[in-house]
Design a protein around this motif. Structure first.
Motif, PDB file in Angstrom:
ATOM      1  N   MET A 186      10.523   4.401   9.775  1.00  0.00           N
ATOM      2  CA  MET A 186      11.220   5.028   8.238  1.00  0.00           C
ATOM      3  C   MET A 186      11.002   3.997   7.310  1.00  0.00           C
ATOM      4  N   ARG A 187      10.399   4.547   6.013  1.00  0.00           N
ATOM      5  CA  ARG A 187       9.968   3.788   4.960  1.00  0.00           C
ATOM      6  C   ARG A 187      11.216   4.172   4.011  1.00  0.00           C
ATOM      7  N   VAL A 188      11.771   2.766   3.544  1.00  0.00           N
ATOM      8  CA  VAL A 188      12.828   3.193   2.566  1.00  0.00           C
ATOM      9  C   VAL A 188      12.626   2.431   1.272  1.00  0.00           C
ATOM     10  N   LEU A 189      12.537   3.093   0.220  1.00  0.00           N
ATOM     11  CA  LEU A 189      12.258   2.563  -1.106  1.00  0.00           C
ATOM     12  C   LEU A 189      13.608   1.682  -1.436  1.00  0.00           C
ATOM     13  N   ILE A 190      13.739   0.556  -1.661  1.00  0.00           N
ATOM     14  CA  ILE A 190      15.029  -0.023  -2.131  1.00  0.00           C
ATOM     15  C   ILE A 190      14.650  -0.581  -3.587  1.00  0.00           C
ATOM     16  N   CYS A 191      13.772  -1.038  -4.225  1.00  0.00           N
ATOM     17  CA  CYS A 191      13.744  -1.439  -5.306  1.00  0.00           C
ATOM     18  C   CYS A 191      12.550  -0.892  -6.173  1.00  0.00           C
ATOM     19  N   GLY A 192      12.372  -0.913  -7.476  1.00  0.00           N
ATOM     20  CA  GLY A 192      11.431  -0.423  -8.290  1.00  0.00           C
ATOM     21  C   GLY A 192      10.302  -1.391  -8.130  1.00  0.00           C
ATOM     22  N   PRO A 193       9.120  -0.938  -9.106  1.00  0.00           N
ATOM     23  CA  PRO A 193       7.813  -1.671  -8.936  1.00  0.00           C
ATOM     24  C   PRO A 193       8.048  -3.028  -9.858  1.00  0.00           C
ATOM     25  N   LYS A 194       8.935  -2.995 -10.936  1.00  0.00           N
ATOM     26  CA  LYS A 194       9.160  -4.295 -11.477  1.00  0.00           C
ATOM     27  C   LYS A 194       9.777  -5.522 -10.743  1.00  0.00           C
ATOM     28  N   LEU A 195      10.791  -4.979 -10.087  1.00  0.00           N
ATOM     29  CA  LEU A 195      11.648  -5.869  -9.170  1.00  0.00           C
ATOM     30  C   LEU A 195      10.631  -6.353  -8.039  1.00  0.00           C
ATOM     31  N   ALA A 196       9.883  -5.387  -7.426  1.00  0.00           N
ATOM     32  CA  ALA A 196       8.967  -5.831  -6.298  1.00  0.00           C
ATOM     33  C   ALA A 196       7.928  -6.724  -6.870  1.00  0.00           C
ATOM     34  N   ALA A 197       7.407  -6.504  -7.961  1.00  0.00           N
ATOM     35  CA  ALA A 197       6.667  -7.645  -8.597  1.00  0.00           C
ATOM     36  C   ALA A 197       6.940  -8.898  -8.846  1.00  0.00           C
ATOM     37  N   CYS A 198       8.437  -8.772  -9.386  1.00  0.00           N
ATOM     38  CA  CYS A 198       9.035 -10.270  -9.508  1.00  0.00           C
ATOM     39  C   CYS A 198       9.314 -10.839  -8.278  1.00  0.00           C
ATOM     40  N   GLY A 199       9.549 -10.193  -7.227  1.00  0.00           N
ATOM     41  CA  GLY A 199      10.242 -10.850  -5.915  1.00  0.00           C
ATOM     42  C   GLY A 199       8.701 -11.325  -5.307  1.00  0.00           C
ATOM     43  N   ILE A 200       7.364 -10.636  -5.501  1.00  0.00           N
ATOM     44  CA  ILE A 200       6.218 -11.400  -5.026  1.00  0.00           C
ATOM     45  C   ILE A 200       6.066 -12.555  -5.929  1.00  0.00           C
ATOM     46  N   VAL A 201       6.043 -12.654  -7.172  1.00  0.00           N
ATOM     47  CA  VAL A 201       6.052 -13.721  -7.980  1.00  0.00           C
ATOM     48  C   VAL A 201       6.908 -15.008  -7.552  1.00  0.00           C
ATOM     49  N   LEU A 202       8.043 -14.841  -7.460  1.00  0.00           N
ATOM     50  CA  LEU A 202       9.288 -15.584  -6.959  1.00  0.00           C
ATOM     51  C   LEU A 202       8.661 -16.168  -5.489  1.00  0.00           C
ATOM     52  N   SER A 203       8.626 -15.202  -4.763  1.00  0.00           N
ATOM     53  CA  SER A 203       8.047 -15.672  -3.218  1.00  0.00           C
ATOM     54  C   SER A 203       7.073 -16.366  -3.452  1.00  0.00           C
ATOM     55  N   THR A 204       6.156 -16.199  -4.055  1.00  0.00           N
ATOM     56  CA  THR A 204       4.705 -16.938  -4.029  1.00  0.00           C
ATOM     57  C   THR A 204       5.233 -18.380  -4.537  1.00  0.00           C
ATOM     58  N   TRP A 205       5.722 -18.543  -5.547  1.00  0.00           N
ATOM     59  CA  TRP A 205       6.163 -19.933  -6.034  1.00  0.00           C
ATOM     60  C   TRP A 205       7.083 -20.695  -5.033  1.00  0.00           C
ATOM     61  N   GLY A 206       7.961 -19.888  -4.392  1.00  0.00           N
ATOM     62  CA  GLY A 206       8.697 -20.583  -3.641  1.00  0.00           C
ATOM     63  C   GLY A 206       7.943 -21.185  -2.283  1.00  0.00           C
ATOM     64  N   VAL A 207       6.941 -20.121  -1.857  1.00  0.00           N
ATOM     65  CA  VAL A 207       6.290 -20.597  -0.556  1.00  0.00           C
ATOM     66  C   VAL A 207       5.514 -22.105  -1.132  1.00  0.00           C
ATOM     67  N   ILE A 208       4.721 -21.954  -2.244  1.00  0.00           N
ATOM     68  CA  ILE A 208       4.199 -23.241  -2.603  1.00  0.00           C
ATOM     69  C   ILE A 208       5.151 -24.631  -2.845  1.00  0.00           C
ATOM     70  N   MET A 209       6.112 -24.209  -3.479  1.00  0.00           N
ATOM     71  CA  MET A 209       6.855 -25.347  -3.826  1.00  0.00           C
ATOM     72  C   MET A 209       7.427 -25.927  -2.602  1.00  0.00           C
ATOM     73  N   LEU A 210       8.123 -25.233  -1.568  1.00  0.00           N
ATOM     74  CA  LEU A 210       8.572 -25.366  -0.410  1.00  0.00           C
ATOM     75  C   LEU A 210       7.458 -26.126   0.620  1.00  0.00           C
ATOM     76  N   ALA A 211       6.387 -25.575   0.553  1.00  0.00           N
ATOM     77  CA  ALA A 211       5.424 -26.059   1.366  1.00  0.00           C
ATOM     78  C   ALA A 211       5.133 -27.502   0.803  1.00  0.00           C
ATOM     79  N   MET A 212       5.103 -27.716  -0.055  1.00  0.00           N
ATOM     80  CA  MET A 212       4.433 -29.176  -0.837  1.00  0.00           C
ATOM     81  C   MET A 212       5.625 -29.916  -0.415  1.00  0.00           C
ATOM     82  N   LEU A 213       6.837 -29.617  -0.654  1.00  0.00           N
ATOM     83  CA  LEU A 213       7.995 -30.580  -0.425  1.00  0.00           C
ATOM     84  C   LEU A 213       8.092 -30.764   0.999  1.00  0.00           C
ATOM     85  N   GLY A 214       7.781 -29.886   1.692  1.00  0.00           N
ATOM     86  CA  GLY A 214       7.848 -29.990   3.250  1.00  0.00           C
ATOM     87  C   GLY A 214       6.896 -31.157   3.783  1.00  0.00           C
TER      88      GLY A 214
END
Length: 101
Positions: A2-30
């Motif tokens: 089942m495919r459910v659309l929860i958020c719009g394209p702008k929020l999804a793009a924002c989620g990708i950007v923030l998640s990418t930054w979070g992965v980079i920052m937390l991996a470096m801190l780790g």
């Protein structure tokens, strides 16, 4: 599946950007925590007991460094999951746009 659309394209793009930054920052801190970087000593939860009552003080502090580093890697993994979710939402939004037009 089942495919459910929860958020719009702008929020999804924002989620990708923030998640990418979070992965980079937390991996470096780790990495820096697991290599016992002296600059991060203030962020390690060291108590007076860890310093004064331990027979091998550096070992206990190194264990705390490793614990915080592993927590950073776990948080980075959670951000990877959010990035994957955001990518799926972007794909669903693109499919929806294609079907509408």
């Amino acid at each position: 599946m089942m495919r459910v659309l929860i958020c719009g394209p702008k929020l999804a793009a924002c989620g990708i950007v923030l998640s990418t930054w979070g992965v980079i920052m937390l991996a470096m801190l780790g990495i820096f925590f697991t290599t016992h970087s002296a600059v991060l000593i203030e962020d390690v939860p060291v108590t007076d007991e860890d310093i004064h009552e331990d027979k091998n003080p550096p070992q206990r502090i190194y264990e705390l460094y490793n614990k915080v580093g592993y927590n950073c890697f776990i948080a980075a993994g959670i951000y990877v999951l959010f990035a994957a979710f955001s990518c799926c939402q972007m794909r669903l939004n693109k499919q929806r746009e294609y079907l509408v037009h």
